[in-house]
Structures are given as C-alpha cells and as structure tokens.
Scaffold this active site. Sequence first.
Site, PDB file in Angstrom:
ATOM      1  N   GLY A  77      43.057  53.741   3.208  1.00 57.85           N
ATOM      2  CA  GLY A  77      43.294  54.488   4.429  1.00 57.85           C
ATOM      3  C   GLY A  77      42.852  55.935   4.291  1.00 57.85           C
ATOM      4  CD  GLN A  79      45.986  62.134   4.286  1.00 60.28           C
ATOM      5  OE1 GLN A  79      46.343  62.388   3.144  1.00 60.28           O
ATOM      6  NE2 GLN A  79      45.197  62.946   4.978  1.00 60.28           N
ATOM      7  CB  SER A  80      43.648  55.942   0.235  1.00 55.85           C
ATOM      8  OG  SER A  80      43.711  55.266  -0.995  1.00 55.85           O
ATOM      9  CG  ASN A  81      49.181  58.047  -2.242  1.00 58.46           C
ATOM     10  OD1 ASN A  81      49.148  59.233  -1.967  1.00 58.46           O
ATOM     11  ND2 ASN A  81      50.130  57.235  -1.787  1.00 58.46           N
ATOM     12  CB  CYS A  83      40.786  56.935  -1.932  1.00 60.26           C
ATOM     13  SG  CYS A  83      40.313  55.286  -1.331  1.00 60.26           S
TER      14      CYS A  83
END
Length: 348
Positions: A77, A79-81, A83
């Site tokens: 997403g 706001q992917s942690n 990534c």
Amino acid sequence: MNIEYPARELLANLPTPLQALDRISETFSYPYNGPRIWVKRDDLTESAMSGNKLRKLEFIIAEAKAQGCDTLITCGGEQSNHCRATALAAAKAGLQAHVLLRASRNSDAGALTPDGNLLVDYLAGARVSLYPLKEYLSRLPTLFEEWRAHYLQQGRKALCIPTGGSDGLGIWGYIAGAEEVIADCRGQGFEPEYLVCATGSGGTQSGLSLGCQLLGVSTQVTGYAVCDDEAYFLRKVAQDVADWEARYPNAVVDGFTFDTQRVAVIDDYIGPGYAMATEEIYQSIALLAQQEGLLLDPVYTGKAFHGLLNEIKRGRYRDCKNLVFVHTGGQFGIFPQRAGFKSSWAEK
C-alpha cells in the site's frame, strides 16, 4: 530442537526487548481476570528500518545476494511498512529498491505530497511506482514481470518480493523470532500461553506458528486480522508453511507435521477496511501511549491491540497467566492518519 537457518544479512538489532505492560495489565485484570501482558518490542529492530519486516529481510537480502541480484522489487500500500523497510535495507546492503505501491486514491507520485512511510521510500532512494487501486489489483503479477524484464534488459537482475515479504523464504524471520521470544520468556521464568500479533500479509503469523511447533511448545499463536477474513489467513499460513517445506526439504525434521488446526485468527476488528480505523481503535492507541508510553499504528498494531483488549473484556483470556503481544512496528503510519487522533490531544 536445533533449527538450522539459511544465510542471513545482519540488519536488525537483536534480540529485541521483552517488556511487561503492568499498568495496562492492571487496568484489565479486574473485573476481567485478564493475563499479565508482555510486549516483544520488534518495533526496535532498528531505528528507521524498524519492525517485523526487517527480520524477514535479513533472509531475503541474503538470498538476493546469493542469486547475484542487484535490485529488489516489492509491493504494498501507499503507506507500506514493508516497502519502507525494504527501501532502507536495500540501501544499507548496497542494492537498489523499486516499490510498486497501491494508491489510496486516484493520484500519481507527482501529485502526491509524500508523508510517513512514502516519504521515507523517497528519502532512501527507492524507485517508486504508484498505481491506481484497480490497476494494482488487476495487474500486480504482470507489473512484477514487466519490471523484472525491464531490469534484465539493462543487464541487471531483480529479486521480486511478495507483499510483506511473506512466503517460504521470509518465514524464516519469524521462525527465528519465535525461538527468540520463547527464550526471552523462559528467561523471565514462564512459558507464554499466547503469542498475539497483527496479521496483514500473514508471514509473521506463519513464522511464529511454525516456529512454536518446531520448538515443541504449547504456546498458542493468535493473529488479529487487519484486512482479509479468517478463512483467507488460515489458507495463507498453510500456504507459507507448505512453500517453506518445498524450498527447504532438509530443514523439515523427520516426523514433523505442521498442525494447521493450531492456527488461530480473529477477524472481528478489521474496522471499515485495510488502513482504515475507527474512533475506538484510535482511542486504544492513545490509551496505550498514555499508560505505557508505547506507540502503535492504526493500520496494524493498533487494530490488533484494540482487538486484544476487547477480547480480554469478553473473557477469551480469562485465567491466562502470561500473554505476549508482538509489536511489529509501523509508527510511521501514525502521521498520515493524524486527524483520527484529534480527540486525544483536545483539552480535557
């Protein structure tokens, strides 16, 4: 049981602390007869790379280097942690990161003011490709292949990492994590009845579940779903373990069979959907910050801890002595949802 691990890239500050949450435990001990709640501080695996994803990335990056890859492609997403952690870990390991992100609205990277995890993606030098929701969902496998081919044409080699690093390779991170937390608890004089975590891509729960069974402990691993339902995650855990068994046949001890009946998922606290929280979830996050000085996020850990507190009220953990909540990180996700916390900073 001695577990033989594959190669790993040392990135995390391990072991992470195990801490008792005695103030919040006391609040819920009467009239609910709840357990003593402990927290495994995997939000402290590293400062900016922090969180559960880093444990998985230690094994993923080691595999990437073994294959001669110079680029990591992954997805998540906006706001992917995962990534964000991949972008920073790749930079530290001397690799390039490319993150394929699912936009939270119809926007492109040029029109979006980066915040939270997305801002860190850019700061870490990752290539960011932001896709509208429909395109991301319908074309993700194709996008991976297109970008892999793109790098191959440039004479480079990319390793494609699934959502959350959750597969038979990434699962090693929380096999090791299970071994660590059980050792922590024994050092404190107990063996936990429950390990509780947020379940988003399924890999952390898969690793904890498999790790506990390999260690032969009776500890029940319970995942609180933050997106898909119970049936989905029961399948996902089984798939991750099956993938691990296929990739590492020599790691499977003779006579060991993973018991899928011991996999437990609670899907009652997802709220409106992935990355969307309710006022009650925001209040639970604020409660823990005010009582224990511990920060959770509204996407993963906040939902799971909110669910845990509600299940204590409902009597699920009555007469349980010790429960460990695995803090999987994600504090960068607080800031893009700052509006949800307005009631927490209002004058009282």
